[in-house]
Design a protein around this motif. Structure first.
Motif, short mmCIF file in Angstrom:
data_model
loop_
_atom_site.label_atom_id
_atom_site.label_comp_id
_atom_site.label_asym_id
_atom_site.label_seq_id
_atom_site.Cartn_x
_atom_site.Cartn_y
_atom_site.Cartn_z
N LEU A 106 5.84 10.56 5.05
CA LEU A 106 4.47 10.20 5.43
C LEU A 106 3.78 9.39 4.33
CD1 LEU A 106 3.44 13.54 7.14
CD2 LEU A 106 3.60 11.29 8.27
N PHE A 107 3.99 9.76 3.09
CA PHE A 107 3.41 9.06 1.95
C PHE A 107 3.87 7.60 1.94
CE2 PHE A 107 3.51 7.86 -2.59
CZ PHE A 107 2.23 8.18 -2.98
N GLU A 108 5.16 7.39 2.08
CA GLU A 108 5.71 6.02 2.07
C GLU A 108 5.20 5.22 3.27
OE1 GLU A 108 7.26 4.56 -0.40
OE2 GLU A 108 7.29 6.41 -1.59
N HIS A 109 5.07 5.89 4.42
CA HIS A 109 4.55 5.22 5.60
C HIS A 109 3.10 4.79 5.39
CE1 HIS A 109 4.14 4.17 9.81
NE2 HIS A 109 3.01 4.89 9.84
N ALA A 110 2.30 5.66 4.81
CA ALA A 110 0.89 5.33 4.54
C ALA A 110 0.81 4.14 3.59
CB ALA A 110 0.16 6.54 3.95
N LYS A 111 1.64 4.12 2.55
CA LYS A 111 1.67 2.98 1.64
C LYS A 111 1.99 1.69 2.39
CE LYS A 111 4.25 3.31 -1.96
NZ LYS A 111 5.34 3.70 -2.90
N ALA A 112 3.00 1.74 3.23
CA ALA A 112 3.41 0.55 3.98
C ALA A 112 2.31 0.08 4.93
CB ALA A 112 4.70 0.84 4.76
N GLN A 113 1.63 1.01 5.57
CA GLN A 113 0.53 0.63 6.47
C GLN A 113 -0.58 -0.09 5.71
OE1 GLN A 113 -0.34 4.57 8.35
NE2 GLN A 113 -0.49 3.32 10.21
N LEU A 114 -0.99 0.47 4.58
CA LEU A 114 -2.08 -0.13 3.81
C LEU A 114 -1.66 -1.47 3.22
CD1 LEU A 114 -3.46 3.13 2.19
CD2 LEU A 114 -4.60 1.74 3.92
N LYS A 115 -0.42 -1.56 2.76
CA LYS A 115 0.08 -2.82 2.22
C LYS A 115 0.10 -3.89 3.31
CE LYS A 115 3.78 -4.89 -0.44
NZ LYS A 115 4.98 -4.66 -1.22
N ALA A 116 0.52 -3.51 4.52
CA ALA A 116 0.56 -4.47 5.63
C ALA A 116 -0.84 -4.98 5.98
CB ALA A 116 1.20 -3.82 6.86
N LEU A 117 -1.86 -4.21 5.66
CA LEU A 117 -3.24 -4.64 5.89
C LEU A 117 -3.77 -5.50 4.75
CD1 LEU A 117 -4.63 -1.29 7.35
CD2 LEU A 117 -4.21 -3.44 8.60
N GLY A 118 -2.91 -5.76 3.76
CA GLY A 118 -3.29 -6.64 2.66
C GLY A 118 -3.98 -5.94 1.50
N LEU A 119 -3.95 -4.61 1.49
CA LEU A 119 -4.62 -3.87 0.42
C LEU A 119 -3.69 -3.74 -0.79
CD1 LEU A 119 -6.24 -1.28 2.76
CD2 LEU A 119 -7.41 -3.08 1.51
N PRO A 120 -4.21 -3.88 -2.00
CA PRO A 120 -3.36 -3.83 -3.19
C PRO A 120 -3.11 -2.43 -3.75
CG PRO A 120 -5.58 -4.44 -3.81
CD PRO A 120 -5.57 -4.32 -2.30
N VAL A 121 -3.91 -1.45 -3.30
CA VAL A 121 -3.80 -0.11 -3.87
C VAL A 121 -4.12 0.93 -2.81
CG1 VAL A 121 -6.20 0.00 -4.71
CG2 VAL A 121 -4.44 1.29 -5.90
N MET A 122 -3.47 2.09 -2.92
CA MET A 122 -3.81 3.25 -2.10
C MET A 122 -4.44 4.27 -3.03
SD MET A 122 -1.42 5.66 0.37
CE MET A 122 -0.33 6.34 -0.89
N THR A 123 -5.62 4.78 -2.65
CA THR A 123 -6.31 5.77 -3.44
C THR A 123 -6.18 7.14 -2.79
OG1 THR A 123 -8.41 5.36 -2.32
CG2 THR A 123 -7.96 4.09 -4.34
N ILE A 124 -6.22 8.17 -3.62
CA ILE A 124 -6.07 9.54 -3.13
C ILE A 124 -7.02 10.43 -3.93
CG2 ILE A 124 -4.48 11.48 -2.80
CD1 ILE A 124 -2.19 9.30 -3.30
N LEU A 125 -7.90 11.13 -3.23
CA LEU A 125 -8.67 12.19 -3.86
C LEU A 125 -7.87 13.45 -3.59
CD1 LEU A 125 -11.17 12.94 -5.47
CD2 LEU A 125 -12.36 13.31 -3.29
#
Length: 162
Positions: A106-125
């Protein structure tokens, strides 16, 4: 509150979009997963409104389910592309599935989704108990941030380069 999670990775983990109508069941999964760390009922009641898989996230394709080959739900994640640059909003695993690889998938999938949207970073609280797992998967702690729920409680703020 460290717990042993050494389990055999499951090669049969499959990811799929969360489906309309699953909001309540997936939100209940989030609460079971959070409770795994031994939080008391008052704590769980206070955080419950923040641990919801939303219909909007499902409709927008931002909620993903990990399941076994036979359709047993193992975990869920929800991203918020507009939140803090690109946030991993939720990632929770059924307690009996912790350590099986569902969280990493799930973590890797979330990274791939955000990257595909053109975002440079994934943040996590992050919950303090989950921080080590996120660090192991490549996140780095940026700072500690105040909890929105509990005065005086600080939570790790993590980032993952995409």
């Amino acid at each position: 509150m460290a717990r042993s999670t050494a389990k055999t990775p499951r090669p049969d983990i499959r990811l799929r979009p969360a489906r309309p109508g699953e909001e309540a069941a997936l939100s209940a999964l989030c609460l079971r997963s959070k409770a795994y760390w031994g939080y008391d009922a008052a704590f769980m009641d206070a955080v419950a409104p923040y641990l919801r898989v939303t219909g909007d996230a499902i409709r927008e394709g931002h909620a993903t389910v990990a399941e076994s080959a036979d359709g047993v739900v193992l975990g869920v994640c929800q991203i918020d592309p507009a939140g803090h640059g690109g946030a991993l909003d939720l990632l929770f695993i059924e307690p009996e599935a912790i350590g099986t690889g569902a969280g990493r998938a799930l973590f890797e999938h979330a990274k791939a989704q955000l990257k595909a949207l053109g975002l440079p970073v994934m943040t996590i609280l992050s919950d303090p108990n989950a921080e080590a797992a996120y660090l192991h998967m490549g996140a780095r702690r940026v700072e500690m941030r105040a909890s929105d729920v509990f005065k005086g409680r600080e939570l790790p703020w993590l980032e993952v380069a995409l």
